[in-house]
Design an enzyme around this catalytic site. Sequence first.
Site, mmCIF file in Angstrom:
data_model
loop_
_atom_site.group_PDB
_atom_site.id
_atom_site.type_symbol
_atom_site.label_atom_id
_atom_site.label_comp_id
_atom_site.label_asym_id
_atom_site.label_seq_id
_atom_site.Cartn_x
_atom_site.Cartn_y
_atom_site.Cartn_z
ATOM 1 N N ASP A 1 -6.636 8.691 -7.352
ATOM 2 C CA ASP A 1 -5.596 7.755 -7.747
ATOM 3 C C ASP A 1 -4.853 7.279 -6.495
ATOM 4 O OD1 ASP A 1 -3.878 6.896 -10.320
ATOM 5 O OD2 ASP A 1 -2.494 7.408 -8.696
ATOM 6 N N ASN B 1 2.802 -2.410 -5.540
ATOM 7 C CA ASN B 1 2.668 -3.583 -6.407
ATOM 8 C C ASN B 1 3.997 -4.319 -6.543
ATOM 9 O OD1 ASN B 1 0.544 -4.892 -7.862
ATOM 10 N ND2 ASN B 1 1.572 -4.356 -9.774
ATOM 11 N N HIS C 1 1.543 -8.827 -7.685
ATOM 12 C CA HIS C 1 0.306 -8.434 -8.377
ATOM 13 C C HIS C 1 -0.955 -8.907 -7.655
ATOM 14 C CE1 HIS C 1 2.306 -6.633 -11.784
ATOM 15 N NE2 HIS C 1 3.081 -7.713 -11.906
ATOM 16 N N ASP D 1 -3.774 -6.374 -6.711
ATOM 17 C CA ASP D 1 -5.179 -6.478 -7.107
ATOM 18 C C ASP D 1 -6.094 -6.373 -5.888
ATOM 19 O OD1 ASP D 1 -4.534 -6.733 -9.749
ATOM 20 O OD2 ASP D 1 -4.879 -8.893 -9.873
ATOM 21 N N GLU E 1 -4.995 2.059 -11.342
ATOM 22 C CA GLU E 1 -5.295 2.369 -9.952
ATOM 23 C C GLU E 1 -6.051 3.688 -9.811
ATOM 24 O OE1 GLU E 1 -1.007 3.778 -10.722
ATOM 25 O OE2 GLU E 1 -2.343 2.171 -11.353
#
Length: 336
Positions: free
Chosen positions: A198, A206, A211, A215, A242
């Site tokens: 993770d 973020n 975003h 991404d 994630e």
Amino acid sequence: MTEKQPQARVMIVDDQPMVLEKLRLVLGAHSDIVLHVASRAEEAVEAARSFRPTVILQDLIMPGIDGYELLARYREAEELAHVPVVILSAHDDAVAKERCFLLGANDYLVKLPETIELVARIRYHSGACISRTERDQAFHLLMVSQRELAAANVLLAKLNGIDELTGVGNRRSFDAAMAAEWSRAQRQSKPLSLVMCDIDLFKRYNDAFGHVAGDFCIKRIAAALTEQLRRPSDKLSRYGGEEFAIILPDTDQAGALLVAEGCRMRVEGLAQGESSSGLRSPVTMSFGVASLSPTRDSDMTAMVEAADAALFEAKRSGRNAVRHAMEMRAGQRLNA
């Protein structure tokens, strides 16, 4: 009511004006026959390519290229190879007939035959040509349709199993692969390892950069993890958000820890002198590892939970770390 006769497209190849005129008069009286005349054999093949006849009527003895050579040229041309050719000859010669049929002629008539016979033969051969063409077209369309369907099914299978953002396996793909590898490891008494990982503090990243940047970070991490997997059987999937999962078949605890540590260092190194990474700030990951040689009494879900628990411990102990789960036996976690 009789069914309408398909239109016959007849090309006549003959150098004798009187014969051509007679054939025009005889055949032109039938509304289901369309005529095209080629008086020079040298022009016949190109004329046939353009006119696309369903029957060719041709003389055998002509100046320049004779009927035998012309027959061979028709059969060498892909689009004319199966067009029926009816020879109209002034001689009823068995040897000539044999040679014509060997070269691919479909019929041989001594000119000029009775009108009713000539028209009947033209309609017969034309109908066979049209039927063959329709059959070939239908078969071609069927083959194209089957290829397109097969390609669509492959694409659909990929789309169903691939995460759109990262291009690695998605959760559906992970579940299928995990079940398959678990069964295989059980049958072969082989070790199986699972790594859950993770991105650390991803929400903070973020929120700070948006975003789009978030991404990109996920995509870049997926690429970095993929680079660390050396075997085709090792499978990386985006487990959710994630979080990623790595299935390592035929891999024991020591091997899985090496892979996990290599992944951790690769991700950590993205921000260290690597301007091409495109990340907006340093990023790290935490890893939880579970290893087991599954038996009939083992529980696959418990193994996933154990790897997830090890990941939680890596997070709790300060992040950017690798932790191994407790050994599992009969589907239960045991104290180390």
